[in-house]
Write an enzyme that holds these catalytic residues in place. Structure first.
Site: not given
Length: 797
Positions: A443-444, A603, A651
């Site tokens: 995963s990031p 974000y 995502r």
């Protein structure tokens, strides 16, 4: 309802029950080492509620100290109970055996036992064995506990309302509120206990049949009004509990809301005539009801304590409320023996039981939501449907079922397409021109270790090590599309050619030294969550100096007192689209195999999607469709420059974990919209959108959102969120809840997590290839010798 999902007694419950009995024996024999006068144990005890939890508490406390004066009030007649049968696990029975062998022996004489679960769907039955159930009738359980209480001298007062809770608290040393889900004691002190009661979407009714099922049985009935389900299990040699359940709208469409009790029972018997062999059903005056989950912030107030359903409820599909209440009683009795005052004992009781109950309630929530969404799974292959049902709460897993019934689990794997000896996680998955050799994604993870957005040696080692570790896909951290789009000064970027060349060095290493591993880039912009310190210096805290101005969908700071971002103008939106497209072009030239657009975690693009962070009144705010507009424009701009044979994922945060935020239904619509624009998979995360979120953490806690999106939107999904074991990955993939599983912390703990998962499962195939220099380490290193001679010969007779 049986504990079909592997519910367990809290650690130490059996030992605690034994220690309580030991303490009682020590006092009775004069060997108690504690100085006289150092304890103040309750002598006069009031128990409110004559269900199994209240009765067993009274019996335990009286047995441990015969000098206690214990009075129990029950408003109903002695044999009044809700439902017909009850199941207790071996762990619970072990605690009972240590605490009161007489009750244990009486239960053992009446139990019926069986091992199988039958799942019947569309006329096909699949059986999974090895589960081990033990059940008896609720009336018989009450009789056993009544007899035990009377033999010990407990004052049982049936058909009698308990005195006012405040009065009881004044006149008794301890008040045990075991008065059920509608507890009057809890309500009397609601300002202290602060209960939260949640009603759910299904109606159900407790019924019985005059024959014994030969297994626990789940059966679906697809009617013109919608799907209905039956839960049935034996509780004696000639009787079974039958629970019929369906969503509220199905219940109303079928006309149950207008039927009397007899008509309802008859309709249920007709609907499930095959399961019942044409036999009738009977009722004990049960009514259709909705399940209510009870959670209390506190379980005690002074010397008043909640127990069983008064304190907590867990949906019947994972276990018996009686089981939890009995375990509460065992823990409460032990704590009262081990602590010098009622207040200390009640604090210890809550500390011991609360985490166990919270775990059970998380599993119960997952299970009940699975049944609420049963219609989503009806078209699954039959064995996958059965496996999905059996693992619905995430407590029973692939490996657990394989141990219980290898033949059943092997049949599910073959239907899924697993080659012989291949765990589900090591099957390939294809998106466009990219075939991943296994289902594991690194995963990031933001590393905050770049200089001027340029990834360096640290990133090469970090990502290279995890690529060598065997995952099918390794993702970068969020790579920012502009200097102002960084979260911290240490974030990487793709807004310069120098950054792109540095990334090419990393992708080149992965492709050369870890062939078969794909490497993906996650593109994003921090929005209102930018200009902050690295996580280890204060997560989401602003920089001490050198801050840059922030932009967002709306001028709302992430945290109170934080920097207020500027609301993006139309011209700035155009510039941002171009920044994303330019970064995507650099990513393609840098050699990335997959691109993920970051529209989650609060974000920039996520800020447009959530109603909590998008307060715009123009074409980019308001309705869900308008809030989607800019993220979709960015996606289209990126997709236009990203090579057509390479996949793109998105995502999203499927819930904000905050009132008024994105709903699960809206998340499905968001996923469907991105899929329509060409997204190849949706990476389903949750939260981090607003600072005052209240997430419901737990193992694999985000996977139900991925499951729902996969089935409702019809798009492949990547599941994330506290997936910690290879068993979790196998379970999620085989059940059809996810197509890929992304893990972060496990890969920080062990860069070779995937290869080690293969070794631990004895797998040596194309889904997990050890790099040539590492092959000597493909088996677990030996530890100390354990092959000393074992005793084998018994002395002669």
């Amino acid at each position: 309802m049986p504990a079909t999902q592997g519910t367990a007694t809290p650690p130490g419950a059996r030992d605690r029950s034994g220690s309580a009995a030991t303490a009682a024996r020590a006092r009775s024999t004069g060997t108690d080492p504690r100085p006289p006068g150092t304890t103040h144990r309750p002598r006069r005890i009031a128990v409110v509620g004559g269900g199994p939890g209240g009765l067993y508490t009274a019996a335990l406390l009286k047995r441990l100290d015969p000098g206690r004066e214990i009075t129990l009030w029950e408003r109903n007649v002695p044999d009044r109970t809700f439902g017909f049968g009850v199941v207790l696990s071996d762990e619970t029975l072990g605690g009972i055996e240590h605490a009161d062998p007489e009750v244990h022996a009486a239960l053992q004489r009446d139990f019926v036992r069986w091992d199988d679960i039958d799942v019947v769907h569309r006329g096909v039955r699949h059986t999974c064995g090895g589960h081990g159930f033990a059940a008896l009738g609720r009336h018989r359980l009450l009789e056993i506990l009544h007899e035990r209480c009377r033999s010990l001298g407990v004052d049982l007062r049936f058909r009698t309302e308990a005195p006012d809770p405040a009065r009881l608290a004044e006149t008794y040393d301890l008040v045990v509120a075991a008065d059920g889900v509608h507890s009057t004691t809890r309500e009397a002190f609601a300002h202290v206990f602060r209960p939260r009661i949640t009603a759910h979407r299904c109606r159900y009714i407790w019924l019985a049949a005059d024959f014994a099922f030969d297994a626990f049985r789940f059966e679906t009935a697809e009617t013109e009004h919608g799907v209905m389900q039956l839960h049935g299990y034996p509780y004696s040699t000639d009787a079974s509990t039958v629970i019929v359940e369906m969503r509220e709208e199905v219940w109303r469409a079928a006309g149950f809301d207008g039927m009397d009790a007899g008509e309802s029972v008859g309709r249920c018997a007709k609907t499930f005539a095959d399961a019942l062999g044409g036999r009738p059903l009977k009722s004990d005056d049960s009514a259709w009801t909705t399940f209510r989950t009870v959670v209390n912030e506190r379980w005690s107030h002074g010397t008043v304590v909640l127990l069983g359903d008064a304190a907590h409820t867990a949906h019947f599909s994972i276990g018996s409320g009686t089981k939890l209440a009995v375990e509460d009683a065992l823990a409460l009795a032990a704590c009262l023996e081990e602590h010098p005052s009622p207040e200390a004992a009640l604090a210890a009781y809550e500390a011991e039981r609360r985490p166990v109950v919270a775990s059970a309630q998380r599993a119960a929530r997952a299970s009940l939501e699975w049944f609420e969404q049963l219609h989503l799974y009806l078209d699954e292959p039959p064995r996958r449907f059965a496996f999905n049902l059996l693992t619905r709460s995430r407590r029973v897993t692939h490996d657990n079922l394989r141990l219980r019934d290898a033949r059943f689990t092997g049949a599910v794997e073959r239907e899924f397409g697993c080659p012989p000896g291949t765990p589900p996680m090591f099957t390939p998955f294809r998106m466009r021109g990219l075939t991943l050799r296994n289902r594991v994604v690194v995963s990031p993870m933001d590393m905050y270790s770049a200089v001027d957005g340029v990834p360096g040696d640290f990133h090469l080692v970090h990502l290279g090590a995890r690529a060598l570790g065997g995952a099918g896909l390794v993702m970068t951290e969020m790579v920012c599309v502009s200097p102002e789009g960084r979260i911290t000064p240490g974030c990487t970027g793709l807004y310069t050619g120098r950054q792109a060349e540095a990334w090419r060095r990393i992708t080149g290493f992965v492709h050369e030294r870890a062939p078969g591993t794909a490497v993906g880039v996650q593109l994003g912009h921090s929005g209102r969550k930018g200009s902050t310190r690295p996580m280890w210096e204060g997560m989401d805290e602003p920089l001490d100096d050198g801050n840059w101005p922030l932009v967002a969908a709306s001028p709302l700071p992430y945290k109170p007192g934080g920097q207020v971002p500027r609301e993006l103008s139309r011209a700035q939106l155009t510039d941002l689209r171009e920044q994303f497209a330019a970064a995507a072009g650099r990513a393609a030239r840098a050699g990335f195999d997959l691109l993920e657009l970051h529209c989650a975690h609060g974000y920039l693009l996520s800020g447009f999607l959530s109603p909590l962070t998008n307060r715009r009144t123009d074409a980019y705010g308001g309705s869900p469709e308008k809030r989607l507009r800019f993220p979709l424009e960015v996606f289209d701009a990126v997709r236009a420059v990203w090579p057509g044979e390479r996949p793109m994922t998105v995502r999203i945060s499927a819930t904000d974990w905050a009132e008024g935020g994105t709903t699960a239904e809206e998340a499905v619509a968001v996923a469907r919209a991105f899929a329509a624009h060409g997204a190849d998979a949706i990476d389903v995360s949750t939260g981090q959108v607003v600072a005052d979120e209240q997430p419901e953490f737990g193992r694999s806690y985000q996977t139900p959102f991925a499951d729902r999106i996969r089935h409702e939107a019809g798009v492949p999904v990547i599941a994330v969120g506290a997936i910690s074991s290879w068993d979790d990955v196998n379970s999620l993939i085989l059940a059809g809840r996810a197509d890929l599983c992304a893990l972060a912390r496990p890969h920080l703990y062990d860069p070779h997590w995937t290869l080690h998962a293969a070794a631990e499962q004895g797998y040596e195939g194309p889904g997990a290839v050890w790099p040539a220099p590492y092959r000597a380490g493909s088996r677990r290193p030996r530890t100390g010798r354990t092959d000393a001679p074992r005793p084998r010969l018994a002395p002669g007779g």
